[in-house]
Design an enzyme around this catalytic site. Structure first.
Site, PDB file in Angstrom:
ATOM      1  N   ASP A   1     -11.647  -3.087 -17.785  1.00  0.00           N
ATOM      2  CA  ASP A   1     -12.197  -4.588 -18.728  1.00  0.00           C
ATOM      3  C   ASP A   1     -10.993  -5.114 -19.668  1.00  0.00           C
ATOM      4  OD1 ASP A   1     -13.161  -5.602 -21.163  1.00  0.00           O
ATOM      5  OD2 ASP A   1     -13.873  -4.264 -22.046  1.00  0.00           O
TER       6      ASP A   1
ATOM      7  N   HIS B   1       0.747  -0.780   0.068  1.00  0.00           N
ATOM      8  CA  HIS B   1       0.214  -0.106  -0.373  1.00  0.00           C
ATOM      9  C   HIS B   1       0.878   1.269   0.530  1.00  0.00           C
ATOM     10  CE1 HIS B   1      -4.132   1.457  -0.128  1.00  0.00           C
ATOM     11  NE2 HIS B   1      -4.452   0.476   0.897  1.00  0.00           N
TER      12      HIS B   1
END
Length: 314
Positions: A244, A29
């Site tokens: 996508d 992170h």
């Protein structure tokens, strides 16, 4: 499978017999936040679909987030108060119970009716966070005088003056913190908790962010408060499900699990989900001690006038 040798980012693709696949990613992170992660995943999607280059290039200007020449914490940062666990409230993960709770339009309408306050707006995040914080505190049966905190991360790119550059790729999240006592939170109306959360959000500005950065420099990156704390992370608008890779939108996009980690039971996610009935809503994985989970389920059912929980291994 991921190993310690995976590095800062790790990837895994699992093909399914139905023809679909699971794309899993593990990250450090400190490299980036959820906004940066989705930016990176969209770049992978662009390349997978044949584009010669990503549609958006990352801006790597981490020097913007350096501490000041004379670091100074000028505002209270309750989310980093270091509190000793004198009463043993941190419960081992093997003694925890896990459930996921679904909040659709019907459940949210019920909660928003209860959260009505004078001159107050009641966005979904504030109302749902206030409800979970309040009912979780009741379920844990914390001493009435104990301080309790709701901590929530959000994208701070626009909180700086000037704002961070578009497509800034790093970790630019900030923790905001609402604070009260367990007794006040449990007894006062839901609108009280909503008001505290709204105030915590509006408190974050450029000076707040600079104070956080300076605190990291002065205190050696302290962990956020865990005793009496509940952390909720809203990923409903991040866009994980919109990535996508050439096969269209994902059936599910979001965290693999919630409630477990370095400090079991402290954190939960708000995850966008369409349930089996086709209803779009928010899934919230929750991890609590078994006895507290039973009380929490009963509280949620009463608050929403419906049994919204799903057995889950998230």
């Amino acid at each position: 499978m991921f190993s310690e040798r995976t590095g800062c980012h790790g990837f895994s693709v699992t093909r399914l017999r139905c023809g679909g696949f699971i794309f899993a990613l593990r990250l450090n992170h400190t490299m980036c936040d959820a906004v940066g992660l989705v930016q990176f995943m969209n770049a992978l999607g662009d390349m997978a679909k044949g584009a010669p280059r990503p549609s958006a290039f990352p801006v790597w200007k981490r020097e913007i987030l350096r501490p000041r020449a004379n670091p100074a914490v000028k505002l209270p940062l309750y989310e980093y108060d270091q509190i000793e666990d004198k009463d043993g409230q941190m419960v081992p993960v093997n003694e925890m119970s896990h459930n996921s709770f679904f909040f659709g339009p019907k459940e949210m309408e019920s909660l928003k009716r209860q959260a009505v306050g004078q001159g107050m707006k009641n966005p979904t995040f504030e109302v749902l966070s206030a409800c979970l914080w309040r009912l979780r505190t009741r379920a844990l049966q914390l001493p009435s005088e104990q301080e309790v905190r709701l901590i929530f991360p959000f994208d701070a790119r626009t909180k700086f003056n000037p704002p961070l550059p578009k497509c800034f790729y790093a970790n630019a999240i900030c923790f905001a913190c609402a604070k009260t006592t367990a007794g006040e939170l449990a007894k006062k109306p839901l609108s009280f908790a909503v008001k505290l959360i709204n105030e915590a959000k509006t408190a974050v500005n450029d000076e707040y962010m600079r104070s956080v950065i300076d605190l990291m420099e002065l205190k050696g990156r302290p962990h956020f408060t865990v005793v009496g704390a509940f952390l909720v992370s809203d990923v409903t608008k991040i866009g994980f499900g919109d990535v996508d890779f050439g096969w269209g939108r994902a059936a599910y996009g979001g965290p693999a699990k919630g409630g477990v980690g370095a400090v079991p039971g402290v954190s939960s996610f708000f995850i966008p989900l369409r349930n089996k009935s086709g209803v779009q809503g928010i899934l919230v994985p929750v991890c609590l001690p078994s006895a507290a989970m039973k009380r929490f389920q009963a509280e949620i059912s009463e608050a929403t006038e419906t049994p919204p929980f799903l057995q889950s291994s998230l």
